[in-house]
Design a protein around this motif. Structure first.
Motif, PDB file in Angstrom:
ATOM      1  N   THR A 110     -21.421 -16.943  -3.594  1.00 53.33           N
ATOM      2  CA  THR A 110     -20.026 -17.383  -3.513  1.00 53.33           C
ATOM      3  C   THR A 110     -19.798 -18.598  -4.395  1.00 53.33           C
ATOM      4  O   THR A 110     -18.794 -18.686  -5.115  1.00 53.33           O
ATOM      5  CB  THR A 110     -19.667 -17.704  -2.055  1.00 53.33           C
ATOM      6  N   ARG A 111     -20.719 -19.530  -4.355  1.00 56.19           N
ATOM      7  CA  ARG A 111     -20.541 -20.756  -5.133  1.00 56.19           C
ATOM      8  C   ARG A 111     -20.529 -20.456  -6.631  1.00 56.19           C
ATOM      9  O   ARG A 111     -19.843 -21.141  -7.400  1.00 56.19           O
ATOM     10  CB  ARG A 111     -21.655 -21.738  -4.803  1.00 56.19           C
ATOM     11  N   GLU A 125     -19.781 -13.401  -5.450  1.00 53.27           N
ATOM     12  CA  GLU A 125     -20.033 -12.840  -4.122  1.00 53.27           C
ATOM     13  C   GLU A 125     -19.537 -11.411  -4.004  1.00 53.27           C
ATOM     14  O   GLU A 125     -20.096 -10.601  -3.239  1.00 53.27           O
ATOM     15  CB  GLU A 125     -19.396 -13.718  -3.046  1.00 53.27           C
ATOM     16  N   HIS A 126     -18.511 -11.060  -4.779  1.00 51.29           N
ATOM     17  CA  HIS A 126     -17.982  -9.698  -4.740  1.00 51.29           C
ATOM     18  C   HIS A 126     -18.955  -8.682  -5.329  1.00 51.29           C
ATOM     19  O   HIS A 126     -18.760  -7.474  -5.160  1.00 51.29           O
ATOM     20  CB  HIS A 126     -16.652  -9.632  -5.498  1.00 51.29           C
TER      21      HIS A 126
END
Length: 242
Positions: free
Chosen positions: A128-129, A133-134
């Motif tokens: 995510t960072r 994340e997708h």
């Protein structure tokens, strides 16, 4: 100093890649190692991280002698690295790639345990960072080159190294992803991580570095802050061809 080499030497046949390189990188800063192609930058990284053994000289990290140690021992000492050519597992998902940086029990034996769930959450946190994340369920081979660069970095960060060596993080990366990498490096540095970056993109180097070391023919010829390196005649001659 966090990472220091003294008289580091390496030759391949009759070609000298490192010629007694004595270098110090600063703890808590974003350091850059620049120089023309063939100046020994990646060989330096390889000697420091145990990928190859130097012919001579020493490698010291936070006062500890790491000369010639195996890569896993150097990683455990707190040094992580990426490579010019991304090293990912192409048929594993992005999430599985990041989890592979955890000791074996974390990936296989512990996936159903509370610790395993915590590690999955932490891996997703890094994805995510880095803004991918997708892609957690996508195989690494289906990611773009820039996305694979981010994935490799996420795996390195999953191991929580104190010092991160990045080998050409900007290579083949589009401007949007490059901006993300630059911001992330500065954020992680502000949180306490030290960086040493080999890079040819001078805009990136000059914008994020605190300390720059310039190599030519296997040894340092200049070092200092970006403002000093920009005007150093030795750098202009050896690296910029002026």
């Amino acid at each position: 100093m966090t990472l220091e080499t003294t008289g580091l030497s390496k030759a391949f046949g009759g070609v000298t890649a490192l010629d007694g390189a004595s270098v110090s990188f600063h703890q808590g800063e974003v350091n850059a190692l620049i120089g023309p192609n063939g100046s020994g930058k990646t060989t330096y990284f390889n000697c420091v991280t145990g990928m190859i053994k130097p012919d001579g000289g020493t490698v010291s990290y936070q006062g500890r002698d790491l000369t010639g140690k195996a890569p896993h021992r150097i990683a455990r000492a707190g040094i992580g690295r990426t490579f010019q050519l991304c090293r990912t597992f192409p048929r594993m998902t992005a999430l599985e790639n990041v989890l592979s940086a955890v000791p074996p029990t974390g990936l296989i034996g512990g996936l159903r345990s509370a610790r395993g769930r915590a590690e999955i959450e932490r891996a997703m946190g890094w994805l995510t960072r880095l803004g991918i994340e997708h892609l957690a369920g996508s195989e690494a081979r289906d990611l773009s080159w820039g996305q694979q660069k981010l994935l490799e970095l996420a795996g390195v960060l999953m191991a929580e190294p104190e010092t991160v060596l990045l080998d050409e993080p900007a290579g083949g990366v589009n401007p949007a992803l490059l901006d993300r990498i630059g911001v992330l490096i500065r954020e992680l540095n502000a949180e306490g991580r030290t960086f040493v970056i080999v890079e040819h993109n001078m805009d990136l180097v000059m914008s994020i570095s605190d300390h720059i070391v310039v190599f030519d023919r296997g040894r340092p010829i200049a070092e200092g802050p970006p403002s000093q390196i920009r005007t150093d005649e030795r750098v202009l001659g050896a690296y910029l061809g002026v």
